[in-house]
Design a protein around this motif. Structure first.
Motif, PDB file in Angstrom:
ATOM      1  N   SER A 160     -52.617 173.280  51.624  1.00  0.00           N
ATOM      2  CA  SER A 160     -51.414 172.666  51.054  1.00  0.00           C
ATOM      3  C   SER A 160     -51.583 171.176  50.814  1.00  0.00           C
ATOM      4  N   PHE A 161     -52.540 170.529  51.500  1.00  0.00           N
ATOM      5  CA  PHE A 161     -52.686 169.091  51.383  1.00  0.00           C
ATOM      6  C   PHE A 161     -53.827 168.692  50.456  1.00  0.00           C
ATOM      7  N   GLY A 162     -54.602 169.666  49.983  1.00  0.00           N
ATOM      8  CA  GLY A 162     -55.610 169.434  48.952  1.00  0.00           C
ATOM      9  C   GLY A 162     -56.449 168.196  49.187  1.00  0.00           C
ATOM     10  N   PRO A 163     -56.557 167.343  48.156  1.00  0.00           N
ATOM     11  CA  PRO A 163     -57.422 166.159  48.257  1.00  0.00           C
ATOM     12  C   PRO A 163     -56.915 165.121  49.247  1.00  0.00           C
ATOM     13  N   ILE A 212     -46.691 164.098  55.241  1.00  0.00           N
ATOM     14  CA  ILE A 212     -47.000 165.505  55.532  1.00  0.00           C
ATOM     15  C   ILE A 212     -45.924 166.420  54.952  1.00  0.00           C
ATOM     16  N   VAL A 213     -44.684 165.932  54.934  1.00  0.00           N
ATOM     17  CA  VAL A 213     -43.585 166.720  54.357  1.00  0.00           C
ATOM     18  C   VAL A 213     -43.642 166.693  52.829  1.00  0.00           C
ATOM     19  N   GLU A 214     -43.928 165.510  52.231  1.00  0.00           N
ATOM     20  CA  GLU A 214     -43.815 165.339  50.781  1.00  0.00           C
ATOM     21  C   GLU A 214     -45.037 165.829  50.006  1.00  0.00           C
ATOM     22  N   ILE A 215     -46.241 165.662  50.579  1.00  0.00           N
ATOM     23  CA  ILE A 215     -47.466 165.940  49.818  1.00  0.00           C
ATOM     24  C   ILE A 215     -47.548 167.378  49.308  1.00  0.00           C
ATOM     25  N   PRO A 216     -47.217 168.429  50.103  1.00  0.00           N
ATOM     26  CA  PRO A 216     -47.292 169.789  49.557  1.00  0.00           C
ATOM     27  C   PRO A 216     -46.433 169.974  48.311  1.00  0.00           C
ATOM     28  N   ASP A 217     -45.207 169.411  48.334  1.00  0.00           N
ATOM     29  CA  ASP A 217     -44.333 169.533  47.153  1.00  0.00           C
ATOM     30  C   ASP A 217     -44.894 168.752  45.973  1.00  0.00           C
ATOM     31  N   ILE A 218     -45.421 167.560  46.258  1.00  0.00           N
ATOM     32  CA  ILE A 218     -45.993 166.747  45.181  1.00  0.00           C
ATOM     33  C   ILE A 218     -47.188 167.454  44.555  1.00  0.00           C
ATOM     34  N   LEU A 219     -48.052 168.012  45.397  1.00  0.00           N
ATOM     35  CA  LEU A 219     -49.227 168.722  44.865  1.00  0.00           C
ATOM     36  C   LEU A 219     -48.817 169.967  44.092  1.00  0.00           C
ATOM     37  N   THR A 220     -47.751 170.622  44.533  1.00  0.00           N
ATOM     38  CA  THR A 220     -47.252 171.787  43.792  1.00  0.00           C
ATOM     39  C   THR A 220     -46.849 171.380  42.383  1.00  0.00           C
ATOM     40  N   GLU A 221     -46.183 170.220  42.283  1.00  0.00           N
ATOM     41  CA  GLU A 221     -45.789 169.726  40.955  1.00  0.00           C
ATOM     42  C   GLU A 221     -47.020 169.372  40.128  1.00  0.00           C
ATOM     43  N   LEU A 222     -47.958 168.615  40.734  1.00  0.00           N
ATOM     44  CA  LEU A 222     -49.101 168.095  39.975  1.00  0.00           C
ATOM     45  C   LEU A 222     -50.148 169.160  39.661  1.00  0.00           C
ATOM     46  N   GLN A 223     -50.296 170.146  40.551  1.00  0.00           N
ATOM     47  CA  GLN A 223     -51.369 171.133  40.367  1.00  0.00           C
ATOM     48  C   GLN A 223     -50.869 172.460  39.789  1.00  0.00           C
ATOM     49  N   THR A 224     -49.555 172.703  39.894  1.00  0.00           N
ATOM     50  CA  THR A 224     -49.058 174.016  39.454  1.00  0.00           C
ATOM     51  C   THR A 224     -47.951 173.891  38.403  1.00  0.00           C
ATOM     52  N   SER A 225     -46.830 173.294  38.806  1.00  0.00           N
ATOM     53  CA  SER A 225     -45.649 173.302  37.934  1.00  0.00           C
ATOM     54  C   SER A 225     -45.886 172.559  36.628  1.00  0.00           C
ATOM     55  N   ILE A 226     -46.332 171.309  36.723  1.00  0.00           N
ATOM     56  CA  ILE A 226     -46.524 170.508  35.505  1.00  0.00           C
ATOM     57  C   ILE A 226     -47.650 171.076  34.644  1.00  0.00           C
ATOM     58  N   PRO A 227     -48.817 171.448  35.224  1.00  0.00           N
ATOM     59  CA  PRO A 227     -49.845 172.088  34.367  1.00  0.00           C
ATOM     60  C   PRO A 227     -49.347 173.355  33.692  1.00  0.00           C
ATOM     61  N   ALA A 228     -48.541 174.146  34.415  1.00  0.00           N
ATOM     62  CA  ALA A 228     -47.991 175.366  33.805  1.00  0.00           C
ATOM     63  C   ALA A 228     -47.069 175.022  32.640  1.00  0.00           C
ATOM     64  N   ALA A 261     -54.514 163.858  31.453  1.00  0.00           N
ATOM     65  CA  ALA A 261     -55.353 162.783  31.992  1.00  0.00           C
ATOM     66  C   ALA A 261     -54.583 161.988  33.046  1.00  0.00           C
ATOM     67  N   HIS A 262     -53.301 161.796  32.783  1.00  0.00           N
ATOM     68  CA  HIS A 262     -52.463 161.076  33.748  1.00  0.00           C
ATOM     69  C   HIS A 262     -52.304 161.886  35.027  1.00  0.00           C
ATOM     70  N   LEU A 263     -52.244 163.208  34.903  1.00  0.00           N
ATOM     71  CA  LEU A 263     -52.164 164.069  36.089  1.00  0.00           C
ATOM     72  C   LEU A 263     -53.376 163.847  36.993  1.00  0.00           C
ATOM     73  N   HIS A 264     -54.542 163.736  36.398  1.00  0.00           N
ATOM     74  CA  HIS A 264     -55.760 163.508  37.179  1.00  0.00           C
ATOM     75  C   HIS A 264     -55.677 162.171  37.925  1.00  0.00           C
ATOM     76  N   GLU A 265     -55.135 161.149  37.273  1.00  0.00           N
ATOM     77  CA  GLU A 265     -54.978 159.844  37.917  1.00  0.00           C
ATOM     78  C   GLU A 265     -53.996 159.932  39.079  1.00  0.00           C
ATOM     79  N   LEU A 266     -52.934 160.689  38.909  1.00  0.00           N
ATOM     80  CA  LEU A 266     -51.938 160.836  39.973  1.00  0.00           C
ATOM     81  C   LEU A 266     -52.522 161.582  41.169  1.00  0.00           C
ATOM     82  N   LEU A 267     -53.375 162.581  40.919  1.00  0.00           N
ATOM     83  CA  LEU A 267     -54.014 163.308  42.022  1.00  0.00           C
ATOM     84  C   LEU A 267     -54.917 162.374  42.833  1.00  0.00           C
TER      85      LEU A 267
END
Length: 569
Positions: A160-163, A212-228, A261-267
């Motif tokens: 859930s915490f990825g990078p 720890i609380v925010e990162i899983p939701d943020i990664l869900t947005e950046l890696q799943t929701s927004i790319p979808a 490209a901006h998504l990659h910068e945010l990650l």
């Protein structure tokens, strides 16, 4: 004897004053002594013993030694000094040296206040040390619990915490050695340093817990929701182009490439735990993607509108163009009978030119719609603008056509109105000649003649070719105003005549007994014979009013029926 009594009185007064001052100063000494005892009885020693429960090393030992030295200084130096000063002040009072006593009292007050301040500082620092130790101990236990929970969470949900996992673990690793450092500081008696360390750990723990609380939701947005969402937009864009939509003007594909490209910068920022920069950017990304959806949706809505309405104007434009040509011919024909203002005369040609320009714009729009190289939103905007312009021209054209039709109707109405005005003038003239009066004043004859002349002007203007309806309407208006003025003046004159006759009849009863009434009535009758009816009525009214103040009201009632019959036109 008198001098002796005076001296005794003065001595007595001085003795009383001295006694009063001495008593006041003694009370002040008692008050200062009481403050000294309170100072002496403050529980500094008892409070200092509390520090001995701590590890008497390092910082704690240094502080304890300083506090004890300061307290010893108060007890061994300042307290005896205050006692000495109190004794000196008391002795000065006994010797009646009150000024000296006051100076010493002021010095004692300042001395006591300084001792109080020093003691307050010792107690405050002491409480801070003991309180900090107790609070730090509680906070450390809580931090250890948070630390264990955080480690469990990271171990159980690593994916859930990825990078960001590595950086989170690295920052979490500082807690274990910090706990050991805290224990070392407390064992060394460095409680204040230990407290500062705990405060910094608490701030770090709060920040890590939030991450720890925010990162899983943020990664869900950046890696799943927004790319979808980006993928859906790409697919939708491709599908719409296949269906014939022109979308190049949106430049959406390149825009979506920039977003990825901006998504990659945010990650990368998430990996560095710079969440304060990431969260606002996510909101902006979502808004921009919503805007992309809105643009595609507008194209779909516009296509529906254009397909439903693109060909609706075709027949209407053609029909309106035909009517415009007919209206030009009709306007030329009407101008043979009616004079039109230059602006109105040119209006059919102007509207026809505007329709032709609109027709060309409409043909271009249909061509763009057919070749499929224009955005539907642009076509919709043009179509709406063309439709609005067409409706305005059609309304103007219909209004002008109605105007041409009303010219003949207006002419007939004016001819009828002219006949009515002649009848009304005849009735006014008949009423004027029918009135029981010696003659008609020249002014009244002139008014009637002026109306007759204006009606003649109207009649002549109706014989002109072509007719100037604007001028005719003006002439009719003037005739009506003149006629109304003449009617008003005739009614006024007839009323004056009737009221004069009733006034004379009413006042005849006073002629024999009131010479002044007789004199004024004769003058009024001369004015009446001279056709000055208003002046005659005024003179007769003044004559009867001097004898009977309510005469005019009575005359008005008596003449009411005659006035109604005579002035009814």
């Amino acid at each position: 004897m008198e001098i002796a009594i005076l001296i005794l009185a003065l001595i007595l007064i001085v003795a009383i004053v001295s006694f009063s001052i001495r008593r006041k100063r003694k009370k002040e000494i008692e008050r200062l002594e009481q403050k000294r005892k309170e100072l002496e009885n403050r529980p500094i020693s008892e409070q200092l013993t509390r520090v001995k429960d701590l590890n008497m090393d390092g910082q704690a030992e240094e502080l304890f030694d300083r506090w004890r030295a300061e307290w010893d200084e108060v007890v061994s130096i300042h307290m005896p000094a205050i006692k000495t000063l109190l004794y000196e002040a008391d002795e000065a009072i006994d010797r009646l040296r009150f000024s000296k006593a006051q100076e010493i009292e002021k010095e004692i007050e300042e001395y006591i206040e300084q001792c109080h301040s020093d003691m307050d500082n010792i107690l405050a620092e002491l409480e801070h040390l003991i309180g900090s130790e107790a609070q730090s101990r509680v906070e450390v236990e809580q931090l250890k619990e948070h630390y264990r929970n955080a480690r469990k969470t990271l171990l159980a949900h690593q994916y859930s915490f990825g990078p960001a996992l590595y950086e989170l673990e690295r920052r979490l690793e500082i807690f274990a050695p910090s706990f050991e450092q805290y224990e070392e500081l407390t064992e060394e008696g460095n409680y204040l340093h230990a407290s500062e360390l705990v405060k910094s750990l608490v701030g770090e723990a709060v920040a890590l817990e939030a991450m720890i609380v925010e990162i899983p939701d943020i990664l869900t947005e950046l890696q799943t929701s927004i790319p979808a969402t980006i993928s859906d937009l790409r697919a939708g864009h491709r599908e719409m182009e296949q269906q014939g939509y022109y979308l190049k003007h949106l430049e959406m594909i390149s825009f979506l490439d920039e977003l990825e490209a901006h998504l990659h910068e945010l990650l990368q920022l998430v990996q560095q735990l710079e969440l304060d920069k990431v969260k606002p950017s996510i909101n902006v990304l979502i808004e921009e993607l919503d805007f992309c959806y809105d643009q595609l949706e507008k194209e779909v809505i516009s296509r529906v509108y254009v397909e439903r309405n693109a060909f609706n104007l075709q027949d209407r434009l053609l029909n309106e163009l035909l009517q415009a040509k007919e209206l030009i011919t009709e306007a030329i024909f009407v101008q043979q009978s009616y004079r039109l203002e230059s602006e109105k005369a040119d209006k059919p040609k102007r509207l026809a030119k505007e329709l032709e320009l609109l027709q060309r714009r409409y043909d271009v729009l249909l061509e763009q719609f057919t070749d499929g190289h224009s955005a539907f939103t642009s076509l919709e905007a043009d179509l709406q603008d063309i439709t609005a312009s067409f409706e305005k021209i059609a309304e103007e054209q219909a209004s002008f056509a109605e105007y041409l039709k009303t010219l003949r109707v207006e002419e007939m109405d004016i001819r009828v109105e002219l006949d009515e005005l002649r009848k009304e003038l005849h009735e006014v003239d008949r009423k004027l000649h029918k009135a029981n009066i010696p003659g008609i004043p020249d002014e009244m004859r002139s008014r009637v003649a002026e109306v007759e002349e204006q009606l003649f002007v109207v009649e002549k203007s109706l014989e002109e070719v072509p007719l100037n309806m604007v001028q005719i309407r003006t002439n009719v208006k003037v005739a009506k105003e003149l006629l109304e003025g003449a009617r008003t003046k005739v009614i006024e004159m007839v009323e004056n005549v009737i009221l004069f006759e009733h006034t004379i009849r009413y006042g005849n009863r006073y002629r024999a007994t009131h010479p002044d009434v007789q004199k004024r009535f004769r003058a009024a009758e001369r004015s009446f014979t001279a056709l000055r009816y208003t002046k005659a009525l005024e003179e007769a009214g003044v004559a009867v009013s001097q004898v009977d103040p309510k005469a005019l009201e009575a005359i008005q009632r008596l003449a009411q029926d005659d006035l109604y019959k005579a002035t009814k036109l």
